[in-house]
Design a protein around this motif. Sequence first.
Motif, short mmCIF file in Angstrom:
data_model
loop_
_atom_site.label_atom_id
_atom_site.label_comp_id
_atom_site.label_asym_id
_atom_site.label_seq_id
_atom_site.Cartn_x
_atom_site.Cartn_y
_atom_site.Cartn_z
N ALA A 238 29.80 28.31 37.66
CA ALA A 238 29.99 28.54 39.09
C ALA A 238 30.57 27.31 39.77
O ALA A 238 31.50 27.41 40.59
CB ALA A 238 28.65 28.92 39.75
N TRP A 239 30.05 26.11 39.44
CA TRP A 239 30.60 24.86 39.97
C TRP A 239 32.09 24.74 39.64
O TRP A 239 32.91 24.42 40.50
CB TRP A 239 29.87 23.66 39.36
N HIS A 240 32.43 25.00 38.37
CA HIS A 240 33.82 24.83 37.94
C HIS A 240 34.76 25.76 38.70
O HIS A 240 35.78 25.31 39.24
CB HIS A 240 33.95 25.10 36.44
N PHE A 241 34.43 27.05 38.74
CA PHE A 241 35.33 28.00 39.38
C PHE A 241 35.44 27.74 40.89
O PHE A 241 36.53 27.84 41.47
CB PHE A 241 34.87 29.43 39.11
N ALA A 242 34.31 27.40 41.52
CA ALA A 242 34.35 27.12 42.96
C ALA A 242 35.17 25.86 43.24
O ALA A 242 35.96 25.83 44.20
CB ALA A 242 32.94 26.97 43.50
N SER A 243 35.02 24.83 42.43
CA SER A 243 35.76 23.58 42.65
C SER A 243 37.25 23.76 42.34
O SER A 243 38.07 22.96 42.78
CB SER A 243 35.19 22.46 41.78
N SER A 244 37.57 24.82 41.60
CA SER A 244 38.98 25.12 41.30
C SER A 244 39.62 25.99 42.38
O SER A 244 40.78 26.40 42.23
CB SER A 244 39.09 25.83 39.94
N MET B 254 36.83 38.48 38.09
CA MET B 254 36.17 38.25 36.79
C MET B 254 34.66 38.19 37.00
O MET B 254 34.18 37.45 37.85
CB MET B 254 36.67 36.94 36.17
N LYS B 255 33.93 38.98 36.25
CA LYS B 255 32.48 39.08 36.37
C LYS B 255 31.86 38.67 35.03
O LYS B 255 32.14 39.28 33.99
CB LYS B 255 32.07 40.50 36.74
N ILE B 256 31.01 37.64 35.06
CA ILE B 256 30.46 37.06 33.84
C ILE B 256 28.94 37.11 33.88
O ILE B 256 28.31 36.60 34.81
CB ILE B 256 30.90 35.58 33.68
N ALA B 257 28.33 37.71 32.86
CA ALA B 257 26.87 37.72 32.71
C ALA B 257 26.50 36.69 31.64
O ALA B 257 27.07 36.68 30.56
CB ALA B 257 26.38 39.10 32.30
N GLU C 282 39.02 32.40 31.62
CA GLU C 282 39.96 32.78 32.69
C GLU C 282 41.29 33.22 32.11
O GLU C 282 41.89 34.21 32.55
CB GLU C 282 40.15 31.61 33.65
N LYS C 283 41.78 32.48 31.11
CA LYS C 283 43.05 32.84 30.47
C LYS C 283 42.94 34.20 29.76
O LYS C 283 43.84 35.03 29.83
CB LYS C 283 43.48 31.75 29.49
N ALA C 284 41.83 34.39 29.04
CA ALA C 284 41.63 35.64 28.31
C ALA C 284 41.55 36.82 29.27
O ALA C 284 42.10 37.89 29.01
CB ALA C 284 40.37 35.55 27.46
N LEU D 172 28.48 44.25 43.72
CA LEU D 172 28.95 42.90 43.39
C LEU D 172 29.89 42.91 42.19
O LEU D 172 30.91 42.22 42.18
CB LEU D 172 27.76 41.99 43.11
N VAL D 173 29.53 43.69 41.18
CA VAL D 173 30.27 43.65 39.93
C VAL D 173 31.50 44.55 39.95
O VAL D 173 32.53 44.22 39.36
CB VAL D 173 29.34 44.01 38.75
N VAL D 174 31.41 45.67 40.63
CA VAL D 174 32.49 46.67 40.57
C VAL D 174 33.44 46.56 41.76
O VAL D 174 34.66 46.70 41.60
CB VAL D 174 31.89 48.09 40.49
N GLU D 175 32.92 46.28 42.94
CA GLU D 175 33.73 46.42 44.15
C GLU D 175 34.19 45.10 44.76
O GLU D 175 35.10 45.09 45.60
CB GLU D 175 32.94 47.23 45.19
N ARG D 176 33.59 43.98 44.40
CA ARG D 176 33.97 42.71 44.99
C ARG D 176 35.10 42.04 44.22
O ARG D 176 35.25 42.24 43.02
CB ARG D 176 32.76 41.76 45.03
N ASP D 177 35.89 41.22 44.92
CA ASP D 177 37.02 40.54 44.29
C ASP D 177 36.68 39.12 43.85
O ASP D 177 37.45 38.52 43.10
CB ASP D 177 38.20 40.49 45.26
N GLU D 178 35.56 38.57 44.31
CA GLU D 178 35.21 37.20 43.94
C GLU D 178 34.87 37.11 42.46
O GLU D 178 34.58 38.11 41.79
CB GLU D 178 33.98 36.71 44.74
N ILE D 179 34.91 35.88 41.95
CA ILE D 179 34.31 35.63 40.64
C ILE D 179 32.80 35.72 40.81
O ILE D 179 32.22 35.10 41.71
CB ILE D 179 34.72 34.25 40.09
N VAL D 180 32.16 36.52 39.98
CA VAL D 180 30.71 36.69 40.06
C VAL D 180 30.09 36.19 38.76
O VAL D 180 30.48 36.62 37.67
CB VAL D 180 30.33 38.17 40.29
N ILE D 181 29.15 35.26 38.89
CA ILE D 181 28.43 34.71 37.74
C ILE D 181 26.98 35.19 37.83
O ILE D 181 26.30 34.93 38.83
CB ILE D 181 28.45 33.17 37.72
N LEU D 182 26.51 35.88 36.81
CA LEU D 182 25.15 36.40 36.82
C LEU D 182 24.30 35.64 35.81
O LEU D 182 24.59 35.64 34.61
CB LEU D 182 25.13 37.89 36.46
#
Length: 259
Positions: free
Chosen positions: A21-27, A1-4, A254-256, A129-139
């Motif tokens: 970023a804090w929320h997703f990392a702590s989860s 999931m990539k969020i701008a 995340e659900k959406a 970062l946005v297209v090829e990575r699997d991590e959650i990316v927050i911009l």
Amino acid sequence: MKIAVCGKGGVGKTFIAGSLAWHFASSGHPVIAIDADSSPNLALNLGLSADEASHIVPVAENEELIRMKTGTDFSGVFRLSFTVDDIISRYGVPTPSGANLLVMGTVKAMGAGCTCPAHSVIKALMRHLVVERDEIVILDMEAGIEHLGRGTAEHVDILLAVADANLKSLEIASAICRLAQESDISTIGLVANRIASAQQDAVFRSYAAGHNLPVLGQIPFDQRVADTGMTGEPLDTSASDALNAIRELAERLEKAHAG
């Protein structure tokens, strides 16, 4: 999931980007937080001290990195094809939030069509970062709407246009949403921030309804957030109405995205 996370300067987009970023990392999610603002301060929201943040060299200003990626043996000629996947591991900064931080910095060159070496590295890195990575990316995007014209946020899954009840911030958020609708971004909408009264809530929702803009979340004004911004002290996350609202926003996104 990539969020701008976008919006007018001063509406709190960096606080929202950092809190997501804090929320997703702590989860338990691997998270990369990208500071793409020309006045970067996402590091502080991710728990780094002012001294630690001051020692971060932005990618666009890292002459050694730019030269390594684009340099050739010919003066005035640079490579257009290079790998960028190693930049995250070598230059990403671990933060107390659990997210790794990359500060992009400002490309100091004229013209939106700039093909200078630094611009080429930033563009390739953002796409990776946005297209090829699997991590959650927050911009955390640059304030205003110019970055959309440069395609900085293209290919993200979600675009949050942050605004308060101020008409100017609403107009900029609306313009961001209109421009984003021309892209392939699947989820685009407003996030109300620092809403302190029923009147402000009514103004925000009336504007959103009148411009046919979805409201993805609403963050109440939280004096605790304002106080910690002045003192630099850690925020008691369990007692913050604003952070609770951002957690709810993150869970909905995340659900959406999953469904």
